[in-house]
Design an enzyme around this catalytic site. Structure first.
Site, PDB file in Angstrom:
ATOM      1  N   HIS A 166       0.757  -1.135   0.045  1.00 41.62           N
ATOM      2  CA  HIS A 166       0.051   0.110  -0.112  1.00 41.62           C
ATOM      3  C   HIS A 166       0.744   1.550   0.014  1.00 41.62           C
ATOM      4  CE1 HIS A 166      -3.374  -2.837   1.322  1.00 41.62           C
ATOM      5  NE2 HIS A 166      -2.476  -3.346   1.865  1.00 41.62           N
ATOM      6  N   SER A 287      15.039  21.250 -16.211  1.00 43.08           N
ATOM      7  CA  SER A 287      13.989  22.188 -16.560  1.00 43.08           C
ATOM      8  C   SER A 287      14.462  23.382 -17.224  1.00 43.08           C
ATOM      9  CB  SER A 287      13.035  22.288 -15.080  1.00 43.08           C
ATOM     10  OG  SER A 287      12.422  23.570 -15.419  1.00 43.08           O
ATOM     11  N   LYS A 293      16.083  21.892 -11.081  1.00 41.10           N
ATOM     12  CA  LYS A 293      15.519  20.649 -11.254  1.00 41.10           C
ATOM     13  C   LYS A 293      16.540  19.367 -12.082  1.00 41.10           C
ATOM     14  CE  LYS A 293      12.051  19.259 -10.710  1.00 41.10           C
ATOM     15  NZ  LYS A 293      10.869  19.608 -11.451  1.00 41.10           N
ATOM     16  N   GLU A 300      10.376   8.296 -16.884  1.00 35.33           N
ATOM     17  CA  GLU A 300       9.023   8.775 -17.199  1.00 35.33           C
ATOM     18  C   GLU A 300       8.677   8.273 -18.718  1.00 35.33           C
ATOM     19  OE1 GLU A 300       8.368  12.745 -15.443  1.00 35.33           O
ATOM     20  OE2 GLU A 300      10.392  12.618 -15.684  1.00 35.33           O
TER      21      GLU A 300
END
Ligand code: ARG
Length: 503
Positions: A166, A287, A293, A300
């Site tokens: 979980h 970024s 960043k 991804e």
């Protein structure tokens, strides 16, 4: 039929005779597959060589024509494979391109090659050959990734981190165990790639359009020349069946779904919130606006690719749903999605390796996460069970101890001995040391468990599987019998006349 009778005549088509007019330009573009079926060229050329050789051996075509056809196909094959000859033109599909190119090179003999063959079995055999070839390549790439995962696991047998359910800290595990959990899913994918390779191993060549042929062909011979273990049992099934396409896209989709679960973990673990890993600069991106960043973009994109390949699988299932027997042009539509699934799987496997290599695990952060989550509360319950307390009671008591530790703001193993002694008189304060996560995980030495001794056994089992799979890749890869016969020029030797059958 030549182009003499005007531009609208279906000149240069494989089917011109019956037509007074050629197709409308838009219709032609819409129904053409040449924009996307050129990857089939080398495979069709091999299948065409096998077909030509079989026709020759069966006495269906004569020596001179047969030799001209085989030399022509062999040379086109080599030129296509080397990149010397571009598969280009305004042909309607790759099969038409091959016949036109052969005709341009060898003249009228080329007009005999399509005896006892249709584009329906031709396209199916080429697609099966492509699929089998690409599945072996995928298996090889997957093996390389599995080797890398194995190496990272071997380095991390003693690193302990929380295992999650979980997405909440559950119980301590070793990092090697965690990494191998991903690896075993990929082992299942490897097995699946091999199963699909076998599904695709039924040769459809010789089925004709749908109803076989009156010529005395030998489909088993064509199949053997192409390295297929079997040939089709039913000519209609042979041209209608696309299970190998569906199973290939399923195997790719599930492989990518598995990789997406790992990729998601890379995203999570490299976040500040987890901090279990850092990414090398080479496998991250920045970024355009936020200077600080460092984004896990390869992970991804990997995660995103899985969605598109699931789409390819769904496209294949939808193309087949309700399709009447046998060949229908809907089947032409399978290629783009199939090639996309194969390319995406190959791309994903290719980037997964540098991504894994660029992942620097942070054992200190993992150790910190072993605190605060009471991840050894179950071990306390189990210690009570060893003192003969029924598990349900032990569970409840361990819960009380967790509450007490929480109240005091300490870890279970930091509770004052007298407090533990009072709460759990059956076991006493001696249990405290056993509740340290790094110690507790080593007690989880049940079969297949996370203790280092058990993980070392997993590695042994894993190695046997990888060795066997590597041997399979070596035997299933490599040139087909037809390519060997062409390279050695054995393909051009006159068949022994004893085999010849005439009707
Ligand atoms: N380009 C076709 C395909 O990809 C080849 C088979 C065409 N057969 C036919 N009868 N039109 O499926």
């Amino acid at each position: 039929v030549s182009g003499d009778e005007g531009p609208r005549r279906a000149a240069g088509r494989l089917w011109g005779g019956r037509f007074a007019e050629g197709p409308d330009a838009e219709i032609d573009r819409f129904t053409s597959s040449f924009a996307f079926d050129t990857p089939l060229a080398p495979f069709d050329l091999r299948a065409s060589m096998a077909h030509g050789r079989m026709l020759w051996e069966r006495g269906i075509i004569e020596d001179d024509d047969a030799r001209a056809i085989l030399v022509g196909l062999g040379e086109i094959h080599d030129a296509v494979v080397s990149g010397e000859l571009a598969v280009r033109g305004d042909d309607e599909d790759v099969h038409s391109w091959i016949e036109r190119t052969l005709t341009e090179r060898i003249g009228p003999a080329a007009r005999r090659l399509h005896t006892a063959r249709s584009r329906n079995d031709q396209t199916a055999v080429a697609l099966r050959l492509l699929v089998r070839h690409r599945l072996v390549e995928l298996a090889e790439a997957l093996l390389a990734l599995l080797g890398d995962l194995r190496a990272r696991a071997a380095e991390t047998l003693e690193v302990t981190l929380p295992g999650y359910t979980h997405l909440q800290r559950g119980q301590p595990v070793t990092l090697a165990h965690h990494l191998l959990a991903h690896a075993w899913s990929l082992v299942a994918d490897l097995k699946r790639l091999r199963q699909v390779h076998d599904t695709a191993g039924s040769c459809p060549l010789g089925a004709g359009a749908l109803a076989g042929t009156p010529h005395p062909i030998d489909p088993a011979r064509s199949a053997a020349l192409l390295g297929f273990p079997r040939c089709f049992p039913n000519s209609m099934y042979a041209v209608a069946d696309r299970d190998y396409v569906v199973e290939t896209s399923f195997a790719c989709a599930l492989l990518l779904v598995h990789l997406s679960r790992w990729a998601e973990e890379v995203v999570l673990w490299t976040s500040r919130e987890f901090g279990f890993a850092e990414l090398d600069d080479r496998v991250a991106k920045g970024s355009s606006l936020m200077p600080q960043k460092k984004n896990p973009e390869p992970a991804e994109v990997l995660r995103g690719k899985s969605g598109r390949v699931v789409g390819d699988l769904v496209a294949h299932l939808m193309q087949l749903k309700g399709l009447p027997l046998t060949y229908n042009s809907d089947l032409q539509e399978d290629k783009e999605a199939l090639f996309d699934a194969l390319d995406s799987a190959r791309g994903a496997l290719t980037v997964a390796r540098p991504l894994l290599a660029g992942l620097r695990f942070q054992p200190e952060a993992m150790r910190r996460a072993l605190r605060g989550g009471y991840v050894t509360a179950t071990d306390l319950a189990d210690a009570l069970v060893r003192a003969r307390v029924p598990f349900r009671d032990a569970h409840e008591r361990a819960g009380t101890v967790v509450r007490e530790a929480e109240r005091r703001g300490v870890e279970l193993w930091e509770l004052p001995p007298e407090v533990m002694g009072a709460l759990c008189p059956e076991i006493g304060a001696g249990v405290l040391a056993e509740l340290e996560p790094e110690r507790a995980v080593q007690a989880h030495d049940s079969p297949g468990g996370p203790a280092s001794v058990r993980v070392a056994q997993q590695l042994e089992a894993f190695d046997l599987i990888l060795d066997e799979a590597a041997a399979w890749v070596r035997s299933a890869g490599g040139p087909l019998p037809i390519e060997m016969a062409w390279r050695s020029r054995e393909l051009l030797e006159t068949p022994s006349r004893g085999d010849e059958v005439r009707r």
